[in-house]
Design an enzyme around this catalytic site. Sequence first.
Site, short mmCIF file in Angstrom:
data_model
loop_
_atom_site.label_atom_id
_atom_site.label_comp_id
_atom_site.label_asym_id
_atom_site.label_seq_id
_atom_site.Cartn_x
_atom_site.Cartn_y
_atom_site.Cartn_z
N ASP A 126 0.83 -1.20 0.00
CA ASP A 126 0.00 0.00 0.00
C ASP A 126 0.88 1.26 0.00
O ASP A 126 1.86 1.34 0.75
CB ASP A 126 -0.89 0.03 1.25
CG ASP A 126 -1.79 -1.20 1.36
OD1 ASP A 126 -1.45 -2.25 0.78
OD2 ASP A 126 -2.82 -1.12 2.04
N HIS B 190 -2.95 -4.44 2.14
CA HIS B 190 -4.17 -4.12 2.89
C HIS B 190 -4.01 -4.16 4.40
O HIS B 190 -4.47 -3.27 5.09
CB HIS B 190 -5.32 -5.03 2.45
CG HIS B 190 -6.64 -4.68 3.07
ND1 HIS B 190 -7.16 -3.40 3.04
CD2 HIS B 190 -7.56 -5.43 3.73
CE1 HIS B 190 -8.34 -3.39 3.65
NE2 HIS B 190 -8.60 -4.59 4.08
N HIS C 78 -9.50 1.66 -0.73
CA HIS C 78 -9.55 3.13 -0.71
C HIS C 78 -9.94 3.70 -2.07
O HIS C 78 -10.63 4.71 -2.13
CB HIS C 78 -8.23 3.70 -0.19
CG HIS C 78 -8.11 3.59 1.30
ND1 HIS C 78 -8.34 4.66 2.15
CD2 HIS C 78 -7.86 2.53 2.10
CE1 HIS C 78 -8.19 4.24 3.41
NE2 HIS C 78 -7.90 2.96 3.40
MN LIG Z 1 -6.55 -1.44 2.10
#
Ligand SMILES: [Mn+2]
Length: 229
Positions: free
Chosen positions: A21, A188, A77
Amino acid sequence: MSALLVRHEANRLGRDIAVGDIHGHFTRLRAALDRARFDPAVDRLFSVGDLVDRGPESEQVLDWLALPWFHAVRGNHEDIAIRYAKGNPVDQTSYIANGGAWFVTQPLARRPVYAEAFARLPLAREIETPAGPVGIVHADSPVRDWSRLVWSLRLWRAARDRAMWSRDRLQGENADGVAGLRALVVGHTPVEDPVVLGNVHHIDTGGWMQDGRFTLLDLATLQAIPPMG
Ligand SMILES: [Mn+2]
């Protein structure tokens, strides 16, 4: 409708690298790539999604998505931004608490520009490597056998949600793995060091966090690339 799964031929010229991420920290990502001697002429970077929110540079996401060597899947997101731009119910307080203020404060006309770019992202990618195919999704595979992935994603919202939102495999320490792949790479859920359960590699080592770092996973070796001095 965009493709649910995009397949990539083997990279015969350079390296294929996955990163966890990013969350609006593109300057830090650039520094990590420099330390790994990333060569945009031949190397490719695969992102597990969650490109935006939390960090200060979310607006740069469109520039990154335009790069020919950068290939992302859709994270939760991006999913929230798509829903918010469409006017679907999103809890704005929790969205802002989770880093979405930059998007909530975008001029109305700008929201669809981002949302459309996010909606073009597939939920999964599959990259051919010398040792077999490597899959990428943001959170988890909704199927035990990768060959059923597209069918499942097409039919069920629950499967799409699981691909973008689930933490079950990591929290349950489920080491069953995913058949039909050499490895699956996901992000995540932040981990201190990469966690491998079966053939599933969890690589969000919090490059966006205060004390975290970006893990760059070489898809040919399935090893993290050590930074070079
Ligand atoms: Mn995530």
